[in-house]
Structures are given as C-alpha cells and as structure tokens.
Design a protein around this motif. Sequence first.
Motif: not given
Length: 200
Positions: A77-91
């Motif tokens: 899931s590209l959407f799932g990957l983007r969401r996951m990366m967003h949370e990591l980058d925000r941390a």
Amino acid sequence: MSASAQDAHPSLAKQALEECAKGRLATEREKRQAHFQQGQSLGERAVAADEGNADAHFALFCNLGELLRIDGESLTSLFGLRRMMHELDRALEINPAHIDALSAKGTLLVKLPSLLGGDAEKGEALLEHVVNKAPKAVNARLSLAKVRCEHGRHQEAVTLATDALVLAQQHDRADFIPEARAVLEQLQANAAKAGYKAQF
C-alpha cells in the motif's frame, strides 16, 4: 475519569508500543494483526491527545509499519507507506535525537527503492550514527549488519548481528530475539559461502 482525561495520559504511547512488541512476538497472523490494530488505535489516541509527543507518533508508526508488512516485507500500500513515513518524520521533527525513530528511518532508507524515498548511503550513515550513539540499539545493528553483508563485509556483518542478539537477550527485548537469531544465522551462512568462494 473522563475519556479525554484518559486520552491525555502519557501511558497511551507506551501501551501502543507494548502492543507493537506483543504483535511481533505472536506467531498466529490473526493475533499479530489484533495487537497491531489495537496498537494503532492507542497510537492514534495518543497523537490526538498530544500532537507534539514524539513517542506517540513513533508508537503509531511502529504499528502502522508492522500492519503493512504482516504478510512479508513487500509493501503493498503506497498510501499506507506514506502515512507510516509521515508519522516517523513527525516524530523526528519533534525530537531529532529520538534514537528509535532514527534507527527506523535509517532502516527504511536502506530498504526502500529510491522511487519510494530510499537512500542507501544516507540510511547507512544514519544507522552508523545510531549504533555509535546508542549502545543498546538492537534494530540499527541488525539493519547495518545486512548492509555490511551486501557490501561483502561479512565478518563485520556477523559481529554486528551477534552484538544485536546479545543486547536483545540482555535487555529482555524478546520481540527482537527471533529476528536477531534468524539474521545472524543467515549472515553466518553468507560469510561461510563467501569464505568458500574466496578459496577457489
């Protein structure tokens, strides 16, 4: 206690991370998925209660990432990957020195193709930084060991994976012990093959 007061409790992020660890330990797919989904829910509540909490974003990232790879390492899931990366980058935006988040970022940078934001060189440098800064970092050592193996530095890879397994055992990181054992066995086999090839 009201629902909002409960959500503001700092243990939400901790509970979400615990669910992520329990999911990694579970052997049945349904149980793994249940833990990660529960962890995602707790992580989302933790973020909603305190958007500026790096641990909350990292806990949510952890569960989202495990759900994405529940059927293997292929990201479907590209959407799932983007969401996951967003949370990591925000941390990391909130806390640039968050060791677990730095380790995860380095791991993803070396794993992902450049099309999806991967950068092997940057990822390797980040993993080296984590290993030097955090004596107990298990995941970073495993990821760096795989990179070293790919570069033909087999002895170094085995040493890193051995250290990772010892650390996981010493610090009761049961969720990392099976992976550390599997990685170490694979790297030892690769090192043995490389040594065999070098003789002929």
